[in-house]
Design an enzyme around this catalytic site. Sequence first.
Site, PDB file in Angstrom:
ATOM      1  N   GLU A   1       0.631  -1.140  -0.160  1.00 20.74           N
ATOM      2  CA  GLU A   1       0.067   0.013   0.091  1.00 20.74           C
ATOM      3  C   GLU A   1       0.924   1.451   0.068  1.00 20.74           C
ATOM      4  O   GLU A   1       0.352   2.356  -0.048  1.00 20.74           O
ATOM      5  CB  GLU A   1      -0.993  -0.012   1.066  1.00 20.74           C
ATOM      6  CG  GLU A   1      -1.976  -1.256   1.073  1.00 20.74           C
ATOM      7  CD  GLU A   1      -2.832  -1.333   2.338  1.00 20.74           C
ATOM      8  OE1 GLU A   1      -3.841  -1.966   2.312  1.00 20.74           O
ATOM      9  OE2 GLU A   1      -2.178  -0.858   3.449  1.00 20.74           O
TER      10      GLU A   1
ATOM     11  N   ASP B   1     -13.216  -6.555  -1.713  1.00 23.40           N
ATOM     12  CA  ASP B   1     -14.148  -7.793  -1.545  1.00 23.40           C
ATOM     13  C   ASP B   1     -15.341  -7.119  -0.886  1.00 23.40           C
ATOM     14  O   ASP B   1     -15.307  -5.809  -0.720  1.00 23.40           O
ATOM     15  CB  ASP B   1     -13.300  -8.804  -0.598  1.00 23.40           C
ATOM     16  CG  ASP B   1     -13.094  -8.190   0.839  1.00 23.40           C
ATOM     17  OD1 ASP B   1     -13.928  -8.266   1.434  1.00 23.40           O
ATOM     18  OD2 ASP B   1     -11.933  -7.645   0.997  1.00 23.40           O
TER      19      ASP B   1
END
Length: 227
Positions: A12, A192
């Site tokens: 990230e 998700d």
Amino acid sequence: MIIGIMGAMPDEVDQLCAKLENVTVEPYGGVEYHRGTLAGKQVVVCCAGMGKANAAATTQVLITRYGAEKIIFSGIAGNMTSKIGIGDVVIGKTVLYHDAQLDMICQNPPYLKEYAGDPALIAAAEKACAEAGVKALTGKIATGDLFVGDSETKAAIEAKCAPDCVEMEGAAVSQIAAKNDVPCVILRAMSDNADEDGHEVLVVKKFSIAEYVATATKIVAAMVKAL
């Protein structure tokens, strides 16, 4: 002005670290802090690690040791709303814990049960997402020390606080930032749907962290430039 930029996983923040100029790296308390300039601004970029304790400790270090005057957290999350899909972004207007005794936590500074994203940082994030062609929702983010991957847990969180997404660090970052009166914002891309099969609901596009990180790097860099 010094801007602290955080993620929970190396993926990230790695591309942001690669974009820094005049870089020095200091390990402290199990975290590597990358100090340098981005778009002409002083920044400190780090990977805090996953979970609330890591996030809180790293946020305090960014503020106390490195003088961060604004905090941006960028990472991924489980989607909890039909308003957006995989790869879209939630910008934290409100951030709170879904697994904490809020009436006890709020008895100490900053005396809050939920935390508000800084309006100027939210506006900068909205503009950067729009310019990057990323669909973004400014909404509610729920945090807990639990990866949500089943329908029963998802439903319980939905009933408790009805968030737009669920993750593991944002409220801890926001709480410590608020405790120190430091503006912050939490950015989360939907990886998700916080259920047994995170790839089948809402959209055809499947989430790619590599794809998102490239986009997130562009978004955060644009935010830094605008501040």
